[in-house]
Structures are given as C-alpha cells and as structure tokens.
Enzyme design. Structure first.
Site, mmCIF file in Angstrom:
data_model
loop_
_atom_site.group_PDB
_atom_site.id
_atom_site.type_symbol
_atom_site.label_atom_id
_atom_site.label_comp_id
_atom_site.label_asym_id
_atom_site.label_seq_id
_atom_site.Cartn_x
_atom_site.Cartn_y
_atom_site.Cartn_z
ATOM 1 N N CYS A 1 -1.071 8.253 7.304
ATOM 2 C CA CYS A 1 -2.401 7.924 6.807
ATOM 3 C C CYS A 1 -3.316 7.565 7.981
ATOM 4 C CB CYS A 1 -2.329 6.758 5.827
ATOM 5 S SG CYS A 1 -1.515 7.170 4.267
ATOM 6 N N CYS B 1 7.470 4.165 5.809
ATOM 7 C CA CYS B 1 6.550 3.915 4.695
ATOM 8 C C CYS B 1 7.259 3.353 3.476
ATOM 9 C CB CYS B 1 5.836 5.213 4.314
ATOM 10 S SG CYS B 1 6.949 6.509 3.738
ATOM 11 N N CYS C 1 0.832 -1.197 0.000
ATOM 12 C CA CYS C 1 0.000 0.000 0.000
ATOM 13 C C CYS C 1 0.873 1.256 0.000
ATOM 14 C CB CYS C 1 -0.914 -0.014 1.227
ATOM 15 S SG CYS C 1 -2.095 1.353 1.281
ATOM 16 N N CYS C 2 1.907 1.258 0.836
ATOM 17 C CA CYS C 2 2.817 2.404 0.881
ATOM 18 C C CYS C 2 3.535 2.595 -0.454
ATOM 19 C CB CYS C 2 3.835 2.219 1.997
ATOM 20 S SG CYS C 2 3.173 2.433 3.670
ATOM 21 N N CYS D 1 -3.531 3.928 9.526
ATOM 22 C CA CYS D 1 -2.297 3.355 10.072
ATOM 23 C C CYS D 1 -1.620 4.258 11.097
ATOM 24 C CB CYS D 1 -1.324 3.041 8.935
ATOM 25 S SG CYS D 1 -1.977 1.905 7.691
#
Length: 237
Positions: free
Chosen positions: A197, A223, A116-117, A200
């Site tokens: 984010c 990240c 995702c990062c 998280c």
C-alpha cells in the site's frame, strides 16, 4: 490425511522439482483440492503469473485492491493480466460496511496498521479463498525476516499454502524476467524492491532486505495474510 502431513509430503516430493513442475502438480493435486494464486502484482509477481499463464490461463488469480495501492500497481495489474491472457483474475476489495464502520476517514493505518491490514487484506482474502483447498504465493526465503525458512508447501489454517519460488535467488528472478522479456512493475526502477500500500511502502536502500521498505520503522514486516502457528507473522518471529 492431516494437512501438516500432506504439506510435508509434498515438500519432500518436490524438493528437486523446478517451479513450473511444482505448479503443474499443485494445480492438479486432488489431495489439496481447488487451488488459486494470490498475487499482489508487485515487484516480482510477473514470474509466477507468467508460469501460470503458460500452464493454465484460467487458473483463479486473486488480487486484493486495498483501496490504498499505488495507482501504478492498479495500472500494472490490468495491463499485465491482459498481456498474459489471464482469464480469471478476481479483484477483491474490502467490505464497504466494514470500511465505513472501522476506517471511514482512511487513517487507521497511522495508529493501528495491523487492524488496517486485517480490514483491507486479511478479511477480504479469507472470503475470496472460500472453497479453495490451497493457494499459491510468491514468497521467497531471500525476502528475509520470517521468510528465511520458508518451505515449498505448508499448512496454513484450513488450507495448504504453496510457495514455488521459496528457494529462488534474486538472480534467478531477474534472469527469468529477462529471458522471457516480461514487464516489471514500474516502481521497481524507482528503488521499490517490495510494493504494498502507498502509505506504508518506501524504496529500499542498498544492502537492505527486499521488504525493508514495508512499514519502515515499525515492528512489522507482514500484512497478516501469512500465519505461523495460527498467528499473523510479524517482524522476524
């Protein structure tokens, strides 16, 4: 000159420089080339952003909107950029086609936060940094983990990364903000010492490292936009 040697020389040259002096030299360093600042507009970001505004308000400032940030961060980014008079803030978003292909439901962070990062931060940043020889970060040794031995200048892939606040303490950060009467991110007052984010990020407890609220309970504190020996930093590696 090899980038590693250039970074070491600049770190030695500026070992006793204050942060604004280091910034001025870095922004005008022909050996490094064009330099951008990468800012999360997070908990302590206002310090470097204010310094940049005092030196050259036209300095490119890259802000990555992962599309999972707190609404307070988006509002703070707009208001702070206007307050400081920054004229080249570049709001970068993830590639739309890549999002539809790899995270159409927006749940990738639940089962693969690294992926995702990469999708929402690392890849957009790499595109945004095209053409720059260096970039400025707000990382500090007091953040703990992999940042405890952070140098002022470092080689990062094909660029020089500049960390003007590497040696700063929490007291120095707070004093600078107070002295210049700068607005802090509103979530700081709610216990968020480091802000990323929304899914998280959690508040930080007393005595914890500033980044303890990021990816809480996971072996992950970075990240992925920061590298060591070509690999994304994780945990205290």
């Amino acid at each position: 000159m090899p980038l590693k040697e250039l970074a070491e020389r600049r770190a030695l040259l500026h070992r006793k420089s204050d942060a604004p002096t280091l910034l001025r030299h870095a922004l005008d360093d022909a050996s490094i080339g064009p330099v951008a600042m990468v800012s999360s507009f997070g908990a302590d970001s206002v310090v470097l952003l204010h310094m940049i505004s005092e030196i050259d308000r036209a300095t490119p400032v890259i802000f990555i909107d992962t599309e999972m940030l707190f609404e307070a961060t988006l509002t703070y980014q707009r208001e702070l950029a206007e307050t400081l008079g920054l004229t080249d803030v570049r709001v970068i978003a993830p590639n739309r086609a890549a999002l539809l292909e790899r995270d159409v439901d927006g749940i990738l962070h639940h089962f693969d936060p690294d992926a995702c990062c990469a999708l929402r931060k690392t890849e957009p940043l790499e595109r945004a940094l095209d053409g720059f020889g260096g970039w400025i970060t707000g990382r500090k040794r007091i953040d703990g983990g992999a940042r405890k031995s952070l140098p002022l200048f470092e080689k990062s892939e094909r660029r020089i990364k500049i960390n003007p606040l590497a040696a700063w303490t929490a007291q120095q950060v707070g004093d600078y903000i107070t002295h210049h009467d700068l607005p802090r991110h509103p979530l700081v007052a709610q216990g968020f010492a480091s802000i990323g984010c929304q899914p998280c990020t959690t508040p930080t407890g007393a005595g914890e490292d500033p980044r303890a609220g990021r990816w809480r309970g996971q072996d992950k504190t970075e990240c992925g936009i920061h590298f060591a020996q070509g690999k994304p930093l994780r945990g205290a590696a």
